[in-house]
Design an enzyme around this catalytic site. Structure first.
Site, mmCIF file in Angstrom:
data_model
loop_
_atom_site.group_PDB
_atom_site.id
_atom_site.type_symbol
_atom_site.label_atom_id
_atom_site.label_comp_id
_atom_site.label_asym_id
_atom_site.label_seq_id
_atom_site.Cartn_x
_atom_site.Cartn_y
_atom_site.Cartn_z
ATOM 1 N N HIS A 19 0.742 -1.288 -0.081
ATOM 2 C CA HIS A 19 -0.126 -0.065 0.067
ATOM 3 C C HIS A 19 0.884 1.145 0.104
ATOM 4 C CE1 HIS A 19 0.696 -0.006 4.410
ATOM 5 N NE2 HIS A 19 0.618 1.358 4.325
HETATM 6 C C1 UD1 Z 1 -2.133 6.065 5.051
HETATM 7 C C2 UD1 Z 1 -0.812 6.632 5.874
HETATM 8 C C3 UD1 Z 1 0.121 5.589 5.797
HETATM 9 C C4 UD1 Z 1 -0.419 4.364 6.561
HETATM 10 C C5 UD1 Z 1 -1.399 3.893 5.779
HETATM 11 C C6 UD1 Z 1 -2.212 2.526 6.570
HETATM 12 C C7 UD1 Z 1 -0.755 8.771 5.535
HETATM 13 C C8 UD1 Z 1 -0.037 10.164 4.744
HETATM 14 N N1 UD1 Z 1 -0.500 7.690 5.162
HETATM 15 O O1 UD1 Z 1 -1.955 5.693 3.827
HETATM 16 O O2 UD1 Z 1 1.246 5.952 6.771
HETATM 17 O O3 UD1 Z 1 0.587 3.265 6.296
HETATM 18 O O4 UD1 Z 1 -2.568 4.801 5.773
HETATM 19 O O5 UD1 Z 1 -3.027 1.859 5.806
HETATM 20 O O6 UD1 Z 1 -1.494 9.242 6.407
HETATM 21 N N2 UD1 Z 1 -9.064 4.758 0.621
HETATM 22 C C9 UD1 Z 1 -10.217 4.206 0.308
HETATM 23 N N3 UD1 Z 1 -10.815 3.998 1.562
HETATM 24 C C10 UD1 Z 1 -10.413 4.202 2.740
HETATM 25 C C11 UD1 Z 1 -9.217 4.834 2.797
HETATM 26 C C12 UD1 Z 1 -8.369 5.056 1.621
HETATM 27 O O7 UD1 Z 1 -10.602 3.938 -0.795
HETATM 28 O O8 UD1 Z 1 -10.998 3.850 3.866
HETATM 29 C C13 UD1 Z 1 -8.253 5.204 -0.663
HETATM 30 C C14 UD1 Z 1 -8.614 6.590 -1.430
HETATM 31 O O9 UD1 Z 1 -8.385 6.515 -2.504
HETATM 32 C C15 UD1 Z 1 -7.505 7.335 -0.873
HETATM 33 C C16 UD1 Z 1 -6.240 6.274 -0.840
HETATM 34 O O10 UD1 Z 1 -6.779 5.034 -0.550
HETATM 35 O O11 UD1 Z 1 -6.953 8.460 -1.422
HETATM 36 C C17 UD1 Z 1 -5.169 6.592 0.163
HETATM 37 O O12 UD1 Z 1 -5.308 6.803 1.470
HETATM 38 P P1 UD1 Z 1 -4.746 7.803 2.703
HETATM 39 O O13 UD1 Z 1 -5.294 7.548 3.788
HETATM 40 O O14 UD1 Z 1 -4.396 9.112 2.086
HETATM 41 O O15 UD1 Z 1 -3.284 7.150 2.478
HETATM 42 P P2 UD1 Z 1 -2.961 5.584 2.681
HETATM 43 O O16 UD1 Z 1 -2.397 5.175 1.550
HETATM 44 O O17 UD1 Z 1 -4.150 4.783 3.198
HETATM 45 N N1 UDP Z 2 -4.256 -5.273 8.626
HETATM 46 C C1 UDP Z 2 -5.515 -5.707 8.862
HETATM 47 N N2 UDP Z 2 -6.004 -6.012 7.409
HETATM 48 C C2 UDP Z 2 -5.509 -6.028 6.362
HETATM 49 C C3 UDP Z 2 -4.113 -5.568 6.164
HETATM 50 C C4 UDP Z 2 -3.500 -5.087 7.447
HETATM 51 O O1 UDP Z 2 -5.927 -5.812 9.790
HETATM 52 O O2 UDP Z 2 -6.176 -6.545 5.506
HETATM 53 C C5 UDP Z 2 -3.385 -4.923 9.926
HETATM 54 C C6 UDP Z 2 -2.096 -5.472 10.248
HETATM 55 O O3 UDP Z 2 -2.571 -6.623 10.824
HETATM 56 C C7 UDP Z 2 -1.664 -4.438 11.098
HETATM 57 C C8 UDP Z 2 -2.183 -3.031 10.532
HETATM 58 O O4 UDP Z 2 -3.409 -3.504 9.863
HETATM 59 O O5 UDP Z 2 -2.047 -4.400 12.383
HETATM 60 C C9 UDP Z 2 -0.970 -2.465 9.496
HETATM 61 O O6 UDP Z 2 -1.572 -1.526 8.902
HETATM 62 P P1 UDP Z 2 -1.224 -0.919 7.488
HETATM 63 O O7 UDP Z 2 -0.409 -2.173 6.676
HETATM 64 O O8 UDP Z 2 -2.423 -0.621 6.776
HETATM 65 O O9 UDP Z 2 -0.128 0.224 7.962
HETATM 66 P P2 UDP Z 2 1.258 0.536 8.313
HETATM 67 O O10 UDP Z 2 1.468 -0.447 9.372
HETATM 68 O O11 UDP Z 2 2.277 0.342 7.305
HETATM 69 O O12 UDP Z 2 1.029 2.128 8.615
#
Ligand code: UD1
Ligand code: UDP
Length: 383
Positions: free
Chosen positions: A215
Site C-alpha cells: 500500500h
Molecule cells: C495512510 C498513511 C500511511 C499508513 C496507511 C495505513 C498518511 C500520509 N499515510 O496511507 O502512513 O501506512 O494509511 O493503511 O497518512 N481509501 C479508500 N478507502 C479508505 C481509505 C483510503 O478508498 O477507507 C483510498 C482513497 O483512494 C485514498 C487512498 O486510499 O485516496 C489513500 O488513503 P490515505 O489515507 O490518504 O493514505 P494511505 O495510503 O491509506
Molecule cells: N491489517 C489488517 N487487515 C489487512 C491488512 C492489515 O487488519 O487487510 C492490519 C495489520 O495486521 C496491522 C495493521 O493493519 O496490524 C497494519 O496497517 P497498514 O499495513 O495499513 O499500515 P502501516 O503499518 O504500514 O502504517
C-alpha cells in the site's frame, strides 16, 4: 485525568485498542478517554471492522474528513480537532505513529498548548521523501511524552537532542522520552490464540501460503515499481499460493499502473488470491499460518516478526532496523532479483526454524505490556 485519543488510519485504530483495553482493565476509575476519529480511513474494512472485533469504545466524534491531498486532508483535520480539543479541554492528546492524522493532532494540540502523548515515537527511516517521515519528525518535536517501541527509536531521539533525564512535570520545552516496547505486540499477544483457533478462518484461508500486502504510495503510484512487484509475485506463484488482501489505494492504482498483459496474467493466475482488506483477527491468522510475508507495511513487518515469520520488505529501507539485523527480514525494495533471492533464502527450512526460535528468545519489542506502562506514566506525569 482526561485524555483525548486521535485516530484515523487503520493501524492507529488497531494500536488504540491496546490502550483502551488497558484503561478499561486497570485504570477505569482514573483515566477518562475520549476518542476522536478523523475519518482518514472510512471503508467498513478499513475502520468499522476494528471497532467491533477489537472492542474499541465508539468514538465520541468523527470528523469524517475522508481522502484528499496531504495539505487539504491535514488542514481539515487540524480545524476540526482544534474545536474538539478546546471543547473537551483534555489533560493530554494521544496520537499514534506517523499518518496525516498524527500530524494534525500534533499541530492542533501544540498550538493550544495541550500536552501531546506520542506513541510510536522516535522512529526514523531517514528518508524525507516519505510523508510518514515528515509526520513523525514534526509530531515528536512538539510532544511532551514520547514513547518509543524500540531501543533504536529511543537512540534516534537522543541523537536529535532529546534528554534522557526524566522530569516529574514534563512540558513542551522539557519533554520526557521512554523506551516502553511496542503497543502492537500487546495486541498480537492478546489476540493470537483467538485468531489461530478460529475454524472459520482455517476453512476460508487454509494454510501453506505466502501473505502479501502492498500500500505504500511510493510503490502504488509508480508504474515500474508496482509492475516489478507483480512480476516477482508471478514468478513466486509458479509453485506457491499467495494471498493478497488489497488496500483500497492499491486496488485503485493497479489498473492505472500495470500493463494490460501483466494485469491479465495476475488476474488469471490461480495461485494469486487477491481479496478485500481483512479484519485484524483474520490478519493475525494469515500471518500466523503463512510460510512467508512479503510487505511494504510497517505494522505487518513487525507482526511477521512477533509471530516468527520471515519477511521480505518491499521498501528501500525500514524504521524497524532490528528485524533486519536479526536476519528475520530482508530489504528487497522492488528489485525483482532481490525479491526472488530473498524468497529463496527465507524459504530454507533451517533459516525458517532459526527465525522462529529467535523471535521467541528476543524481546526487541518489549513484553506485550506497553499500554499499561503508558497509562501509568501519563497518570504519574500529567496529573
Ligand atoms: C495512510 C498513511 C500511511 C499508513 C496507511 C495505513 C498518511 C500520509 N499515510 O496511507 O502512513 O501506512 O494509511 O493503511 O497518512 N481509501 C479508500 N478507502 C479508505 C481509505 C483510503 O478508498 O477507507 C483510498 C482513497 O483512494 C485514498 C487512498 O486510499 O485516496 C489513500 O488513503 P490515505 O489515507 O490518504 O493514505 P494511505 O495510503 O491509506
Ligand atoms: N491489517 C489488517 N487487515 C489487512 C491488512 C492489515 O487488519 O487487510 C492490519 C495489520 O495486521 C496491522 C495493521 O493493519 O496490524 C497494519 O496497517 P497498514 O499495513 O495499513 O499500515 P502501516 O503499518 O504500514 O502504517
Amino acid at each position: 485525568m482526561k485524555i483525548l485519543t486521535v485516530i484515523g488510519a487503520r493501524p492507529q485504530i488497531i494500536k488504540a485498542s491496546a490502550l483502551s483495553r488497558a484503561i478499561k482493565n486497570h485504570y477505569n476509575d482514573k483515566i477518562e478517554e475520549v476518542i476522536v476519529h478523523t475519518g482518514q480511513h472510512y471503508d467498513e474494512m478499513m475502520s468499522e471492522v476494528f471497532f467491533s472485533q477489537l472492542q474499541i469504545p465508539e468514538p465520541k466524534y468523527n470528523l469524517n474528513i475522508g481522502s484528499g491531498s496531504h495539505g487539504t486532508q491535514t488542514a481539515k483535520m487540524i480545524e476540526g480537532l482544534e474545536q474538539i480539543i478546546l471543547k473537551e479541554s483534555p489533560d493530554g492528546v494521544v496520537t499514534y505513529g506517523d499518518t496525516n492524522s498524527t500530524l494534525a493532532a500534533a499541530v492542533a494540540a501544540s498550538k493550544i498548548q495541550v500536552p501531546i502523548i506520542h506513541i510510536e515515537a522516535g522512529l526514523r527511516s531517514f528518508d524525507k521523501t516519505m510523508p510518514e517521515e515528515i509526520n513523525r519528525i514534526l509530531a515528536d518535536n512538539v510532544s511532551t511524552l514520547l514513547f518509543t517501541p524500540t531501543k533504536a527509536g529511543y537512540n534516534n531521539l537522543l541523537k536529535e537532542g532529546f534528554s534522557a533525564e526524566i522530569q516529574s512535570h514534563p512540558n513542551f520545552n522539557t519533554p520526557n522520552i521512554y523506551h516502553c516496547g511496542d503497543i502492537m505486540l500487546d495486541n498480537t499477544v492478546y489476540f493470537r490464540d483467538i485468531a489461530i483457533n478460529n475454524n472459520e478462518y482455517h476453512k476460508r484461508f487454509g494454510n501453506n501460503f505466502i501473505l502479501c500486502t502492498i500500500h505504500r504510495n511510493t510503490n502504488t503510484d509508480n508504474k515500474e515499481k508496482l509492475s516489478d512487484i507483480f512480476i516477482s509475485l508471478l514468478e513466486i506463484a509458479e509453485n506457491q499460493r499467495i494471498i493478497l488482501p488489497l488496500h483500497p489505494r492499491t486496488k485503485k492504482m493497479i489498473p492505472q499502473m500495470l500493463s494490460s498483459d501483466l494485469l491479465s496474467a495476475v488476474g488469471s493466475n490461480k495461485n494469486i488470491e487477491i481479496i478485500d482488506p481483512v479484519g485484524y483477527l483474520e490478519m493475525i491468522y494469515l500471518e500466523s499460518e503463512s510460510s512467508l510475508v512479503i510487505t511494504d507495511s510497517g505494522g505487518v513487518q513487525k507482526e511477521a516478526y512477533f509471530l516468527g515469520k520471515p519477511c521480505i520488505i518491499l521498501r528501500p529501507q525500514t524504521e524497524w532496523v532490528e528485524i533486519v539485523e536479526t536476519k528475520a527480514a530482508i530489504i528487497a525494495d522492488t528489485d525483482k532479483e532481490k525479491i526472488i533471492n530473498a524468497y529463496k533464502t527465507l524459504s530454507e527450512t533451517q533459516m525458517r526454524q532459526t527465525i522462529k526460535e529467535n523471535s521467541k528468545k528476543n524481546s526487541l519489542f518489549g513484553d506485550g505490556k506497553a499500554a499499561e506502562f503508558i497509562c501509568k506514566t501519563i497518570l504519574d506525569t500529567l496529573s
